[in-house]
Design an enzyme around this catalytic site. Structure first.
Site, PDB file in Angstrom:
ATOM      1  N   GLU A  35       0.872  -1.168   0.000  1.00  0.00           N
ATOM      2  CA  GLU A  35       0.000   0.000   0.000  1.00  0.00           C
ATOM      3  C   GLU A  35       0.912   1.220   0.000  1.00  0.00           C
ATOM      4  O   GLU A  35       1.781   1.332   0.879  1.00  0.00           O
ATOM      5  CB  GLU A  35      -0.880  -0.017   1.261  1.00  0.00           C
ATOM      6  CG  GLU A  35      -1.889   1.093   1.237  1.00  0.00           C
ATOM      7  CD  GLU A  35      -2.792   1.131   2.468  1.00  0.00           C
ATOM      8  OE1 GLU A  35      -2.786   0.172   3.266  1.00  0.00           O
ATOM      9  OE2 GLU A  35      -3.499   2.141   2.608  1.00  0.00           O
ATOM     10  N   ARG A 260       4.888 -12.565  10.028  1.00  0.00           N
ATOM     11  CA  ARG A 260       5.587 -11.301   9.777  1.00  0.00           C
ATOM     12  C   ARG A 260       6.984 -11.352  10.370  1.00  0.00           C
ATOM     13  O   ARG A 260       7.224 -12.062  11.332  1.00  0.00           O
ATOM     14  CB  ARG A 260       4.876 -10.142  10.476  1.00  0.00           C
ATOM     15  CG  ARG A 260       3.498  -9.876  10.022  1.00  0.00           C
ATOM     16  CD  ARG A 260       2.894  -8.805  10.920  1.00  0.00           C
ATOM     17  NE  ARG A 260       3.268  -7.471  10.473  1.00  0.00           N
ATOM     18  CZ  ARG A 260       2.631  -6.811   9.493  1.00  0.00           C
ATOM     19  NH1 ARG A 260       1.636  -7.351   8.880  1.00  0.00           N
ATOM     20  NH2 ARG A 260       3.009  -5.603   9.158  1.00  0.00           N
ATOM     21  N   LYS A 270       4.343   0.826   9.331  1.00  0.00           N
ATOM     22  CA  LYS A 270       4.451   2.080   8.581  1.00  0.00           C
ATOM     23  C   LYS A 270       3.792   3.231   9.333  1.00  0.00           C
ATOM     24  O   LYS A 270       4.280   4.353   9.294  1.00  0.00           O
ATOM     25  CB  LYS A 270       3.796   1.918   7.211  1.00  0.00           C
ATOM     26  CG  LYS A 270       4.707   1.263   6.204  1.00  0.00           C
ATOM     27  CD  LYS A 270       4.055   1.229   4.845  1.00  0.00           C
ATOM     28  CE  LYS A 270       2.968   0.174   4.824  1.00  0.00           C
ATOM     29  NZ  LYS A 270       2.368  -0.022   3.503  1.00  0.00           N
TER      30      LYS A 270
HETATM   31  P1  ATP Z   1       2.503  -2.044   7.937  1.00  0.00           P
HETATM   32  O1  ATP Z   1       1.828  -2.690   9.095  1.00  0.00           O
HETATM   33  O2  ATP Z   1       3.915  -1.730   8.165  1.00  0.00           O
HETATM   34  O3  ATP Z   1       1.742  -0.886   7.367  1.00  0.00           O
HETATM   35  P2  ATP Z   1       1.331  -3.557   5.890  1.00  0.00           P
HETATM   36  O4  ATP Z   1       1.172  -5.026   5.925  1.00  0.00           O
HETATM   37  O5  ATP Z   1       0.100  -2.768   6.105  1.00  0.00           O
HETATM   38  O6  ATP Z   1       2.502  -3.168   6.843  1.00  0.00           O
HETATM   39  P3  ATP Z   1       1.542  -3.360   3.075  1.00  0.00           P
HETATM   40  O7  ATP Z   1       2.034  -2.260   2.250  1.00  0.00           O
HETATM   41  O8  ATP Z   1       0.109  -3.690   3.036  1.00  0.00           O
HETATM   42  O9  ATP Z   1       1.980  -3.061   4.557  1.00  0.00           O
HETATM   43  O10 ATP Z   1       2.423  -4.658   2.826  1.00  0.00           O
HETATM   44  C1  ATP Z   1       2.774  -5.164   1.582  1.00  0.00           C
HETATM   45  C2  ATP Z   1       3.129  -6.609   1.749  1.00  0.00           C
HETATM   46  O11 ATP Z   1       4.207  -6.747   2.667  1.00  0.00           O
HETATM   47  C3  ATP Z   1       1.975  -7.397   2.305  1.00  0.00           C
HETATM   48  O12 ATP Z   1       1.859  -8.599   1.603  1.00  0.00           O
HETATM   49  C4  ATP Z   1       2.352  -7.649   3.739  1.00  0.00           C
HETATM   50  O13 ATP Z   1       1.792  -8.835   4.198  1.00  0.00           O
HETATM   51  C5  ATP Z   1       3.884  -7.676   3.667  1.00  0.00           C
HETATM   52  N1  ATP Z   1       4.464  -7.270   4.953  1.00  0.00           N
HETATM   53  C6  ATP Z   1       4.259  -6.131   5.621  1.00  0.00           C
HETATM   54  N2  ATP Z   1       4.912  -6.130   6.797  1.00  0.00           N
HETATM   55  C7  ATP Z   1       5.573  -7.301   6.872  1.00  0.00           C
HETATM   56  C8  ATP Z   1       6.421  -7.918   7.840  1.00  0.00           C
HETATM   57  N3  ATP Z   1       6.739  -7.305   8.977  1.00  0.00           N
HETATM   58  N4  ATP Z   1       6.923  -9.141   7.560  1.00  0.00           N
HETATM   59  C9  ATP Z   1       6.620  -9.756   6.414  1.00  0.00           C
HETATM   60  N5  ATP Z   1       5.830  -9.248   5.471  1.00  0.00           N
HETATM   61  C10 ATP Z   1       5.295  -8.033   5.682  1.00  0.00           C
HETATM   62 MG    MG Z   2      -1.565  -3.236   4.730  1.00  0.00          MG
END
Ligand code: ATP
Ligand code: MG
Length: 559
Positions: A35, A260, A270
Site C-alpha cells: 500500500e 511477519r 508504517k
Molecule cells: P505495515 O503494518 O507496516 O503498514 P502492511 O502489511 O500494512 O505493513 P503493506 O504495504 O500492506 O503493509 O504490505 C505489503 C506486503 O508486505 C503485504 O503482503 C504484507 O503482508 C507484507 N508485509 C508487511 N509487513 C511485513 C512484515 N513485517 N513481515 C513480512 N511481510 C510483511
Molecule cells: Mg496493509
C-alpha cells in the site's frame, strides 16, 4: 538467487504440491502488494524476497501491485520510493507494474454482479451502528434493517453512491453473507465506502472506494495470480477472499499466510514509522536509524546482506522476533568481503615523531582488502606529525590495556614501531600531544631483531589527512520490544535519546577525497562506514554502518 540449493518450507511445499496436481497449468505467479502509504521496511523485504524469490525458483512471475484503494493516506512519493527500494534489493517486476486503482471499473462491475445475485446490499447504518450490529466473538451479529432491500433499489442506490449523490459515511455497500458466522469477517463485510477525496491516480473520477477485502482477491484474480502470499493477520480473511471469488465464479488464487518479520529494538509498522518522521524523532524516512530500506541503505547495508538475511530467517507459520544482531551479522559478513580498508581517526590525538626529519614524508604500501587481494594496494603518506585515536593512549594504563602508554612501544599499521616518551597537557590537564620516537628499522611494521609489540594502531599523517564528520548510531529504541510499555505509556517512551552521536573533527587518510555518496569502507579497527548523501565539497560525511564486533557470533556461541 543467492542460494541455489532447493529450499523447503510450507509455502514451497504447497506450491510443489499444486504443480504436481497440475493446477494452473504449471504456472507460478505471485505478487508483492504494497500500500503506497509509507516507505518499505525490513518486513517488506522479507515479503519481497519471498514473492520474487518464489517466482525465480519456480520459473514464474511476480507482479508489483500497488494496493492503492485508500485515497486519504496514499501519495505518489511513496510509489516512487517503493519502486526504487525493490529495484535496489535486486528484483525486477519487468513490465508488470499494476495498481488496484486500475481495476476500479472492473471491481465496480463485479459489485453490481453481486447485487444482481442478491449477494450485496446498500446499507444506511452509521459506522457506529454497523459496529454494534456486528456482534462479538461470543455473540452473533444482528442483521441490518437494510439487508432486505430489493435488487433494483440496491442497484439504483449503488449507482447514485458512485455518482456522488451522497455524503461520506452516509451509506456503504456490504456483502450479504452470514451475520451469525463465527468468523467476524463473514458478517456482511463492507465492500465500498464513500470518500470524497482526490486519488493519486484516478483523481476525482471516483468517490466510492473498495475496501482491502473487496479489492485484494479480485485484483489477484484479474492478474491471474496463482499463489497470493500474505501475512498471518489475513488468515481469518481467507474464507472471505474465497467467498467473493466463488460468488463471482472467476479464477481463484490460493491464499497462503506466513509470519511477519519482527526485529528487536525497532518497530515494523508504517503507521508508527510515519509518526516518528512527522514528529521529527528521526530525520526523515531514510534516517539511517530507521528499519526502512531507504534508511538502512543510507546507513551502508547492502542488498546482498539483506537477501542473505531473509533467506536464512526462513518462512514460518508462527510469529517470532529476530535478534537485530542477526541482521547486523549479515552486513558484516558481506562488507568484510567487499569493503576497501582505509585508516581514519575519529577522535584525533596529535603525535609528534621527534626523530623523524621535519619536512620529510614517505609513501607506505597498504593493502586494500585482505579478503580480496585483487583489490590491490595503495600508498599512504607518513610524516613527522600524525594523529592516533585518543582512546589508544592511556597515561596510567590498567593491566589489560596493551596500547600506547608512556615508555611503551606499539606498531603503527603499515608503518613503524613508535615509542612514547613525553606527554604534553593543556592548563586543564587534558593531553594535547604525545612525543614519540620511531625505529626506522621497523618499516613495514616488523622489527628485524624480532622484538614484539602488543598492539597495532591505526593513524593518519596530520598534514595529509582530510577532515570528516562521522555519524555514529545506536539502537533506535532502548527496549528489545519497544511496543511493551508501562500501563499508560506509549512506544515512543522507549526511544533511545542517544541513538545518534555526531563527531565532527575526524581525520581520514587522503585516498578518501574521492569517496562518493554510497561508497562503503572499512575504517580499520573501527567498523564499516558509508558516505552519506549530505556530503559536500567541504564536508565529507560518513555513517557508521556497524562496528567490527559481531555480537551475533557471541550470542550463537553461548547457546
Ligand atoms: P505495515 O503494518 O507496516 O503498514 P502492511 O502489511 O500494512 O505493513 P503493506 O504495504 O500492506 O503493509 O504490505 C505489503 C506486503 O508486505 C503485504 O503482503 C504484507 O503482508 C507484507 N508485509 C508487511 N509487513 C511485513 C512484515 N513485517 N513481515 C513480512 N511481510 C510483511
Ligand atoms: Mg496493509
Amino acid at each position: 538467487m543467492d542460494d541455489i540449493q532447493e529450499k523447503t518450507d510450507f509455502i514451497r511445499e504447497s506450491i510443489r504440491d499444486d504443480l504436481k496436481k497440475g493446477k494452473n497449468n504449471g504456472r507460478v505467479h505471485t505478487r508483492f502488494p504494497p500500500e503506497p502509504n509509507g516507505y518499505l521496511h525490513m518486513g517488506h523485504a522479507k515479503s519481497i524476497c519471498l514473492n520474487f524469490g518464489l517466482a525465480d525458483e519456480f520459473n514464474g512471475k511476480c507482479n508489483l501491485r500497488f494496493d492503492d484503494t485508500n485515497p486519504t493516506k496514499e501519495e505518489s512519493e511513496y510509489v516512487q520510493s517503493i519502486k526504487k527500494d525493490i529495484g535496489w534489493l535486486g528484483f525486477d517486476w519487468k513490465d508488470r507494474e499494476y495498481y488496484a486503482s486500475d481495476y476500479f471499473k472492473e471491481l465496480y462491475e463485479y459489485a453490481v454482479l453481486l447485487i444482481r445475485k442478491s449477494k450485496a446490499f446498500v446499507c444506511d447504518l452509521t459506522a457506529d451502528e454497523i459496529r454494534q450490529y456486528r456482534g462479538t466473538l461470543k455473540t452473533p451479529g444482528k442483521e441490518s434493517p437494510y439487508r432486505s432491500r430489493s435488487v433494483e433499489e440496491n442497484l439504483k442506490l449503488f449507482e447514485e453512491m458512485k455518482n456522488s449523490k451522497y455524503e461520506d459515511g452516509s451509506r456503504v455497500l456490504r456483502a450479504k453473507i452470514d451475520m451469525s458466522s463465527p468468523n467476524l469477517n463473514m458478517r456482511d463485510p463492507i465492500m465500498y465506502r464513500i470518500i470524497h477525496e482526490t486519488h493519486h491516480r484516478t483523481g476525482n473520477s471516483w468517490c466510492i472506494y473498495p475496501t482491502y477485502d473487496w479489492a485484494h482477491g479480485q485484483s489477484d484474480s484479474i492478474e491471474d495470480i496463482t499463489h497470493s502470499i500474505c501475512t498471518l493477520e489475513f488468515e481469518d480473511h481467507r474464507p472471505l477472499y474465497n467467498w467473493f471469488l466463488e460468488q463471482l465464479e472467476i479464477h481463484r488464487p490460493r491464499q497462503i499466510e506466513f509470519a511477519r518479520l519482527n526485529l528487536t529494538y525497532t518497530i515494523m509498522s508504517k503507521r508508527k514509522l510515519l509518526e516518528l518522521v512527522k514528529n521529527k524523532y528521526v530525520n526523515g524516512w531514510d534516517d539511517p536509524r530507521m528499519p526502512t530500506l531507504s534508511g538502512i541503505r543510507r546507513r551502508g547495508y547492502t542488498p546482498e546482506a539483506i537477501r542473505n538475511f531473509c533467506s536464512q530467517i526462513g518462512i514460518a507459520k508462527a510469529d517470532s522476533t529476530i535478534d537485530i544482531a542477526f541482521l547486523e551479522h549479515f552486513v558484516r559478513e558481506d562488507l568484510n568481503k567487499k569493503a576497501p580498508r582505509v585508516m581514519g581517526v575519529l577522535n584525533p590525538l596529535k603525535v609528534v615523531i621527534d626523530n623523524y626529519p621535519d619536512d620529510n614524508f614517505e609513501e607506505l604500501d597498504a593493502i586494500n582488502n585482505p579478503e580480496d587481494l585483487s583489490a590491490g594496494k595503495r600508498k599512504i603518506p607518513f610524516s613527522k606529525i600524525l594523529y592516533i585515536e585518543k582512546e589508544d593512549f592511556m597515561e596510567d594504563p590498567p593491566k589489560k590495556f596493551f596500547r600506547l602508554a608512556p615508555g611503551r612501544e606499539v606498531r603503527l599499521r603499515y608503518a613503524y614501531f613508535i615509542k612514547c616518551n613525553d606527554i604534553i597537557k593543556d592548563k586543564d590537564g587534558n593531553i594535547t600531544e604525545l612525543h614519540c620516537t620511531y625505529d626506522p628499522e621497523t618499516k613495514g611494521g616488523d622489527a628485524p631483531d624480532g622484538r614484539k609489540v602488543k598492539a597495532t594502531l591505526h593513524w593518519v599523517s596530520a598534514k595529509h589527512s582530510i577532515k570528516a564528520e562521522v555519524r555514529l548510531y545506536d539502537r533506535l529504541f532502548l527496549k528489545e520490544n519497544p511496543l511493551k510499555t508501562q500501563m499508560s505509556g506509549d512506544y515512543k517512551d522507549n526511544i533511545n535519546p542517544d541513538s545518534l552521536k555526531v563527531v565532527t573533527d575526524c581525520r581520514l587518510e587522503p585516498s578518501l577525497v574521492q569517496a562518493a555518496s554510497g561508497d562503503i569502507y572499512q575504517f580499520e579497527r573501527l567498523g564499516y562506514f558509508a558516505v552519506d548523501p549530505d556530503t559536500t565539497e567541504d564536508n565529507i560525511v560518513f555513517n557508521r554502518t556497524s562496528t567490527l564486533r559481531d555480537q551475533w557470533a557471541k550470542i550463537s556461541k553461548k547457546n
